[in-house]
Scaffold this active site. Structure first.
Site, PDB file in Angstrom:
ATOM      1  N   LYS A  16     -21.019 -23.539  23.638  1.00  0.00           N
ATOM      2  CA  LYS A  16     -19.892 -23.243  22.553  1.00  0.00           C
ATOM      3  C   LYS A  16     -19.821 -24.443  21.588  1.00  0.00           C
ATOM      4  O   LYS A  16     -20.017 -25.262  21.817  1.00  0.00           O
ATOM      5  CB  LYS A  16     -18.432 -23.174  23.197  1.00  0.00           C
ATOM      6  CG  LYS A  16     -17.707 -22.061  22.519  1.00  0.00           C
ATOM      7  CD  LYS A  16     -17.739 -20.645  22.505  1.00  0.00           C
ATOM      8  CE  LYS A  16     -17.025 -19.869  21.696  1.00  0.00           C
ATOM      9  NZ  LYS A  16     -17.147 -18.493  22.313  1.00  0.00           N
TER      10      LYS A  16
HETATM   11  P1  NAD Z   1     -12.140 -13.030  14.057  1.00  0.00           P
HETATM   12  O1  NAD Z   1     -11.840 -14.420  13.398  1.00  0.00           O
HETATM   13  O2  NAD Z   1     -12.835 -11.972  13.511  1.00  0.00           O
HETATM   14  O3  NAD Z   1     -10.486 -12.436  14.305  1.00  0.00           O
HETATM   15  C1  NAD Z   1      -9.506 -13.233  14.936  1.00  0.00           C
HETATM   16  C2  NAD Z   1      -8.225 -12.172  14.714  1.00  0.00           C
HETATM   17  O4  NAD Z   1      -7.195 -13.153  15.347  1.00  0.00           O
HETATM   18  C3  NAD Z   1      -7.951 -12.035  13.248  1.00  0.00           C
HETATM   19  O5  NAD Z   1      -7.391 -10.741  13.102  1.00  0.00           O
HETATM   20  C4  NAD Z   1      -6.678 -13.185  13.066  1.00  0.00           C
HETATM   21  O6  NAD Z   1      -5.965 -12.994  12.089  1.00  0.00           O
HETATM   22  C5  NAD Z   1      -6.086 -13.168  14.401  1.00  0.00           C
HETATM   23  N1  NAD Z   1      -5.315 -14.572  14.832  1.00  0.00           N
HETATM   24  C6  NAD Z   1      -5.762 -15.734  14.473  1.00  0.00           C
HETATM   25  N2  NAD Z   1      -4.619 -16.250  15.035  1.00  0.00           N
HETATM   26  C7  NAD Z   1      -3.702 -15.614  15.698  1.00  0.00           C
HETATM   27  C8  NAD Z   1      -2.619 -15.671  16.289  1.00  0.00           C
HETATM   28  N3  NAD Z   1      -2.047 -17.013  16.332  1.00  0.00           N
HETATM   29  N4  NAD Z   1      -2.026 -14.756  16.692  1.00  0.00           N
HETATM   30  C9  NAD Z   1      -2.229 -13.663  16.529  1.00  0.00           C
HETATM   31  N5  NAD Z   1      -3.306 -13.088  15.916  1.00  0.00           N
HETATM   32  C10 NAD Z   1      -4.290 -14.329  15.415  1.00  0.00           C
HETATM   33  O7  NAD Z   1     -12.583 -13.412  15.531  1.00  0.00           O
HETATM   34  P2  NAD Z   1     -13.179 -12.381  16.821  1.00  0.00           P
HETATM   35  O8  NAD Z   1     -14.654 -12.657  16.448  1.00  0.00           O
HETATM   36  O9  NAD Z   1     -12.446 -11.143  16.486  1.00  0.00           O
HETATM   37  O10 NAD Z   1     -12.747 -13.070  18.018  1.00  0.00           O
HETATM   38  C11 NAD Z   1     -11.333 -12.794  18.543  1.00  0.00           C
HETATM   39  C12 NAD Z   1     -11.334 -13.241  20.165  1.00  0.00           C
HETATM   40  O11 NAD Z   1     -12.627 -12.663  20.800  1.00  0.00           O
HETATM   41  C13 NAD Z   1     -11.746 -14.729  20.176  1.00  0.00           C
HETATM   42  O12 NAD Z   1     -10.977 -15.145  21.645  1.00  0.00           O
HETATM   43  C14 NAD Z   1     -13.092 -14.871  20.489  1.00  0.00           C
HETATM   44  O13 NAD Z   1     -13.464 -16.149  21.290  1.00  0.00           O
HETATM   45  C15 NAD Z   1     -13.269 -13.587  21.359  1.00  0.00           C
HETATM   46  N6  NAD Z   1     -14.744 -13.057  21.170  1.00  0.00           N
HETATM   47  C16 NAD Z   1     -15.539 -12.951  20.166  1.00  0.00           C
HETATM   48  C17 NAD Z   1     -16.612 -12.481  20.315  1.00  0.00           C
HETATM   49  C18 NAD Z   1     -17.431 -11.993  19.056  1.00  0.00           C
HETATM   50  O14 NAD Z   1     -18.491 -11.259  19.329  1.00  0.00           O
HETATM   51  N7  NAD Z   1     -16.909 -12.220  17.997  1.00  0.00           N
HETATM   52  C19 NAD Z   1     -17.204 -12.232  21.485  1.00  0.00           C
HETATM   53  C20 NAD Z   1     -16.697 -12.473  22.915  1.00  0.00           C
HETATM   54  C21 NAD Z   1     -15.559 -13.059  22.610  1.00  0.00           C
END
Ligand code: NAD
Length: 473
Positions: free
Chosen positions: A165
């Site tokens: 990561k």
């Molecule tokens: P992103 O940046 O696209 O979206 C994150 C979302 O969370 C946004 O809507 C943001 O406004 C919101 N957010 C940020 N801070 C916040 C808070 N304090 N309270 C509530 N909402 C909040 O990110 P993503 O890619 O959607 O990732 C989201 C989660 O999924 C993360 O934990 C990431 O590690 C995990 N994840 C992502 C992927 C991927 O393919 N993108 C894969 C596996 C896991």
């Protein structure tokens, strides 16, 4: 002051494209939820209700770090497996940790320095694999935890990858596109020595997207020749895979569908609350509504949340983001906080934002009957114990959100073969991986009489330990 105003304007104009780009049609407005949430007016002199006294604001983070949580789960699984002590020590901690200083010239001509990290946890089963996060709370401890989760995740779904990561401690919302590009290019240069298609393959995570991956690919290719396989989550035009953007959300929906089958839950009669409406949360909401017929009653982002017991349409929420930059303010829905969303009366809760959201101080108030972890590390072990006691099943992150890395694997394989898959093939292969992995996790959990989380860790540790032994130390 004038300069500051100008910069803010430029930043707004150049801001990072929203993850959901297609302009969506506004659907018919539904009846207001305000009535449902509205409390009857009480005289100002009335004593506070018990609920008002008890419901103190919940602290967003806990003293337990995300790495503590991963190590705790690791130790339980290792004990169940009776893993050899030396082997256990070897696979528990990261292989390599890189901290880099990132100087960039900001648009105002000033030099600013940021700190970035890349942690490679384990590559016994294949090249290191894991996302890049841009967030002010990024720390070495968090990146370590996320790298370790990636090792267990790729092993749970049996991909030929290890775990890594990366991240930069920065708030990219304050950045212009130019600043974001310069930061990404410097970061890529600084970690160039440890990444590569057979070494370590980054991907998007919180606040990074296909554009950021394009810059990383381009920067790496300037030194090494055209190398699309160095990152995944690229735009399709640059060798990205169709279906990658929605893959994590689709994977979440597949495991939710399988869990519903096992537990005889009718998804068409199910209400779902989703914390976070970015890449993962938004695609999860769309597929739940459009393909599985579930009712999404609450969604949120960093500005807060919205609730409508009659249902929130994905397209309306996207339209609101396009117009205002947030889901907050969505017509017909009541405004709620992120903490209130976690405690809503609903059937399924899907944390899809940041880690550590469900902890010892709020888990007791969670009313959902099932939790599916779309985010990485949203639940501390204290919360896990409370959910186990309350018999609320938790589908763990290392299974639930593995759809993203699975389609990243498809993208990497397509890049190496210089071949393209079509969308139906990507979706069909993802279905196979996720349903098989779900069944294997359930089997491990039943065999060892543990939760799904520990079952998933057992499955993963066993695979990584076997690969390590076979390779020789
Ligand atoms: P992103 O940046 O696209 O979206 C994150 C979302 O969370 C946004 O809507 C943001 O406004 C919101 N957010 C940020 N801070 C916040 C808070 N304090 N309270 C509530 N909402 C909040 O990110 P993503 O890619 O959607 O990732 C989201 C989660 O999924 C993360 O934990 C990431 O590690 C995990 N994840 C992502 C992927 C991927 O393919 N993108 C894969 C596996 C896991």
């Amino acid at each position: 002051m004038a300069r500051k105003k100008k910069r803010t304007k430029i930043a707004r104009r150049n801001k990072k494209p929203a993850p959901i780009r297609k302009k969506a049609k506004v659907l018919k407005k539904k009846p207001s939820a305000k009535r449902v949430l509205k409390k009857k007016s009480r005289p100002a002199s009335a004593p506070p209700r018990v609920s008002q006294v008890v419901r103190q604001p919940v602290q967003p983070s806990t003293p337990i770090t995300s790495y503590d949580v991963v190590l705790h789960n690791f130790d339980i699984a290792a004990a169940k497996l009776q893993l050899d002590e030396e082997l256990k020590r070897l696979i528990k901690t990261p292989d390599r940790e890189l901290r880099v200083e990132l100087p960039i010239i900001m648009d105002n001509g000033k030099l600013n320095t940021f700190i970035g990290y890349r942690v490679q946890h384990n590559n016994a089963r294949g090249p290191n694999k894991g996302g890049i996060r841009y967030h002010p709370e990024v720390s070495l401890d968090e990146v370590r935890a996320l790298a370790s989760l990636m090792t267990w995740k790729t092993a749970v779904v049996d991909l030929p990858f290890g775990g890594a990561k990366g991240g930069i401690a920065v708030d990219p919302r304050q950045f212009s596109m130019g600043e974001l590009e310069r930061l990404t290019r410097v970061f890529t240069q600084k970690i160039d020595c440890i990444i590569g298609p057979s070494e370590d393959i980054p991907a998007p995570d919180v606040n990074t997207n296909a554009q950021v991956m394009s810059w990383m690919m381009d920067q790496y290719s300037r030194r090494h020749g055209h190398t699309p396989a160095v990152v995944t989550g690229k735009p399709v035009e640059l060798g990205g895979s169709v279906g990658r953007e929605e893959a994590t959300g689709r994977g979440v929906c597949i495991v939710l569908r399988e869990t519903a089958k096992t537990n005889k839950i009718d998804l068409k009669k199910t209400s779902v609350a989703i914390q976070g409406f970015g890449n993962v949360g938004a695609h999860t909401a769309r597929i739940l509504e459009e393909e599985l017929g579930a009712k999404v009653v609450a969604v949120s982002d960093f500005k807060g949340g919205v609730y409508n017991p009659r249902g929130i349409h994905y397209r309306d929420a996207v339209q609101n983001i396009l117009e205002t930059g947030s889901v907050v303010g969505l017509k017909g829905a009541a405004k709620i906080s992120n903490n209130e969303l976690l405690e809503l009366k609903c059937d399924v809760l899907i944390p899809a934002a940041l880690g550590g959201q469900l902890h010892g101080r709020n888990a007791d108030r969670v009313k959902a009957k099932l939790i599916v972890e779309a985010a990485n590390g949203p639940t501390t072990f204290e919360a896990d114990e409370i959910f186990a006691a309350k018999k609320i099943p938790v589908v763990p992150d290392i299974l639930a959100n593995a759809g993203g890395v699975t389609v990243s694997y498809f993208e990497w394989a397509q890049n190496l073969q210089q071949f393209r898959w079509d969308y139906p093939r990507v979706v069909a292969e993802l279905e196979k991986v996720m349903t098989r992995s779900y069944a294997e996790v359930i089997k491990a959990a039943e065999r060892y009489n543990v939760t799904m989380r520990i079952g998933a860790y057992i499955l993963a540790l066993d695979r990584v330990a076997k690969a390590t032994k076979l390779r020789g130390i």
